[in-house]
Structures are given as structure tokens and as C-alpha cells.
Design a protein around this motif. Sequence first.
Motif, PDB file in Angstrom:
ATOM      1  N   LEU A  71       0.858  -1.065   0.282  1.00 59.97           N
ATOM      2  CA  LEU A  71      -0.192  -0.120  -0.095  1.00 59.97           C
ATOM      3  C   LEU A  71       0.781   1.070   0.052  1.00 59.97           C
ATOM      4  N   LYS A  72       2.063   1.227  -0.102  1.00 61.57           N
ATOM      5  CA  LYS A  72       2.938   2.389   0.056  1.00 61.57           C
ATOM      6  C   LYS A  72       3.666   2.504  -1.151  1.00 61.57           C
ATOM      7  N   ASP A  73       4.828   1.652  -1.281  1.00 60.69           N
ATOM      8  CA  ASP A  73       5.793   2.021  -2.513  1.00 60.69           C
ATOM      9  C   ASP A  73       6.482   0.472  -2.882  1.00 60.69           C
ATOM     10  N   VAL A  74       7.446   0.878  -3.916  1.00 64.96           N
ATOM     11  CA  VAL A  74       8.244  -0.281  -4.233  1.00 64.96           C
ATOM     12  C   VAL A  74       9.642   0.395  -4.264  1.00 64.96           C
ATOM     13  N   LYS A  75      10.811  -0.254  -3.870  1.00 70.03           N
ATOM     14  CA  LYS A  75      12.182   0.123  -4.325  1.00 70.03           C
ATOM     15  C   LYS A  75      13.108  -0.978  -4.746  1.00 70.03           C
ATOM     16  N   GLN A  76      13.957  -0.298  -5.381  1.00 70.65           N
ATOM     17  CA  GLN A  76      15.217  -1.255  -5.949  1.00 70.65           C
ATOM     18  C   GLN A  76      16.394  -0.740  -5.110  1.00 70.65           C
ATOM     19  N   ASP A  77      16.925  -1.628  -4.079  1.00 69.86           N
ATOM     20  CA  ASP A  77      17.767  -0.909  -2.923  1.00 69.86           C
ATOM     21  C   ASP A  77      17.301   0.152  -2.661  1.00 69.86           C
ATOM     22  N   TYR A  78      17.758   1.483  -2.525  1.00 67.86           N
ATOM     23  CA  TYR A  78      17.447   2.642  -2.066  1.00 67.86           C
ATOM     24  C   TYR A  78      16.480   3.401  -2.921  1.00 67.86           C
ATOM     25  N   THR A  79      16.472   2.937  -3.996  1.00 70.64           N
ATOM     26  CA  THR A  79      15.910   3.779  -5.282  1.00 70.64           C
ATOM     27  C   THR A  79      14.312   3.563  -5.412  1.00 70.64           C
ATOM     28  N   SER A  80      13.744   4.515  -5.321  1.00 65.35           N
ATOM     29  CA  SER A  80      12.127   4.566  -5.286  1.00 65.35           C
ATOM     30  C   SER A  80      11.872   4.031  -6.723  1.00 65.35           C
ATOM     31  N   LEU A  81      11.184   2.878  -6.921  1.00 69.44           N
ATOM     32  CA  LEU A  81      10.423   2.656  -8.303  1.00 69.44           C
ATOM     33  C   LEU A  81       8.992   3.112  -8.266  1.00 69.44           C
ATOM     34  N   GLY A  82       8.495   3.853  -7.287  1.00 69.51           N
ATOM     35  CA  GLY A  82       7.289   4.639  -7.409  1.00 69.51           C
ATOM     36  C   GLY A  82       6.770   4.490  -5.916  1.00 69.51           C
TER      37      GLY A  82
END
Length: 145
Positions: A71-82
Amino acid sequence: MTDYDILSSIINTVDTQKDTINKSMSEMNEWINNYNETITTFGLYSFYYDNENNKCYEKVIDKYKYTVCPLKDVKQDYTSLGSFDKWDNTTRSISYTQGKTCFGGLDRSATVHFECGIKDEILSVNEMSKCVYDIVFKTPNECFN
Ligand code: MAN
């Protein structure tokens, strides 16, 4: 007490118990119907909102650790994917937008597709085109549809 009295008292008791059981069965059915209706109408959004609001799931794929907080977000390591954008009831997926800006000016974005599975887990991550990510997430919640 005559045999008749004893028998009618037993029958009365059984009748009362039958009423109680029927009542709790109809309450249970009502609960199940409401639950099914909520899941089909609002999908995983309501489920995660009620039960899993704070949970995140991680998986290392190739050189990155992916984190999905439904319900919040998606990350690739510390990079926000959205960040959470919307639930799509037809495709059973959540889209995440306005992630970290990608080389070339596009914001990273992701879509998480929910599929039936025995436990909540990220199954796969694919970068469909540069900085656009497609994630398959397994969950028992999708097995009821
Ligand atoms: C990083 C990752 C990749 C992405 C590139 C774009 O290396 O986020 O997934 O393709 O940046 O420059």
C-alpha cells in the motif's frame, strides 16, 4: 416424570441447540458473503489496508534487493520505483508512479501483479523497458477469486 416428559424435554433442548447453531451459521455465512464482496469489489486494496498495512516484502534478484510495501511503495535497493497510485480490479494489480527520475528524464514506475500462491512473496521482477518495472507477487489472498 413420565417418559413423555423426559422425551419432550430432550426434544426442546435439541431444538434450542439447533436454533443456536443455525443462528451462528447464518452469521458465518453473512461474514463470508461480506468478505467475498469486499475482496471482489475492492480487491487487495481493502485486504492489505485492513490486515497488512505495514508489511513489506523483500527479494534479491540479480544485483538488486527489491522491496514491495503493497500500500506504500516499491524500491530497488534505496531507489524508489514508485509510490502507490491505484489498484486495478480487472488486472488484479497495483500501479506505483513517480519513482526516482531515470536517466533521460522519465520517472521510474512499477506494476505489481498479484497471483494465487501459498505465501506472500515477490516472485519475479522484470524491467520491461528502461525504468518501467513489472513485478509478480504471490499471495493466498488471490486464491479466493
Ligand atoms: C539503475 C537501475 C536500472 C535502470 C538504470 C537506468 O541502474 O535502476 O534498473 O535501468 O538505473 O539508468
